[in-house]
Design a protein around this motif. Sequence first.
Motif: not given
Length: 260
Positions: A163-167
């Motif tokens: 899982h990744i989050s993008t800022f």
Amino acid sequence: MIKDLWFTVQTIDKKTFAISEYGHWEKVHSFLLLGEEKAVLIDTGLGIDKIKRITDQLTTLPIDVFTTHVHTDHIGSHGEFERIYVHEGDKDWLVNGIKGLSIEQIRKDISRDITFPTPETFNPSTFKPFQGEPTGLLNDGDIFELGNRRLIIFHTPGHSPGHISTFDETNGYLFTGDLLYDETPIYAFYPSTNPVDLVNSLEKISEIPNVSMVYGSHNTLGIKPKILEEVKIADKFLREKELTKFGTGIHKFNGFSVQF
């Protein structure tokens, strides 16, 4: 405004759009981010209808697809795009299929509690999640320049290994996928999930500076960044009470909940 029978398009700003599927019980959001040179589409939705029909109306820029994680409701229209990126931790699921979830269960989940008209092309009895090789891999700390718009990748496992989050550093938007949203529990109770990793990932995003808005992939579109302060409180509580393990149930906090 784009009028569509299945997708709801909402403008976050003139270069940022949420493409939502409110006619399905999961209320999933995909996000289109435009730069001056290229665009990024964060996830491609359920695959009940073709999301490229919408993105084609919003931009002529080349689109890279960033996969928050490889679950059915986030990769539905991946096959409509040429350039797909995923974290190494979820690559095998993208190529060979999602582990631990039968096709019967996937078809049951994709077809239940639908309140909007679906296209004639959607047949839940033959529905299959996308499988294919990614164009490239996303890594923690990767920086992408879209042209006057800078994105930073954070590896945030727990809900899935990759899982990744993008800022979006330029605007302060934090796209959290299934790591953080409101209304329904964030879950890490399947064998393929990891409660300890989830809590560590929540702590990780709570320390990102200059967040102006949090955008999860389900339910409310846009949560004020004060929720990240609540995340810090929750992390401390979960660790002190030794709750970061399978079977401890649903834990409710101010603005969100988790289920282990």
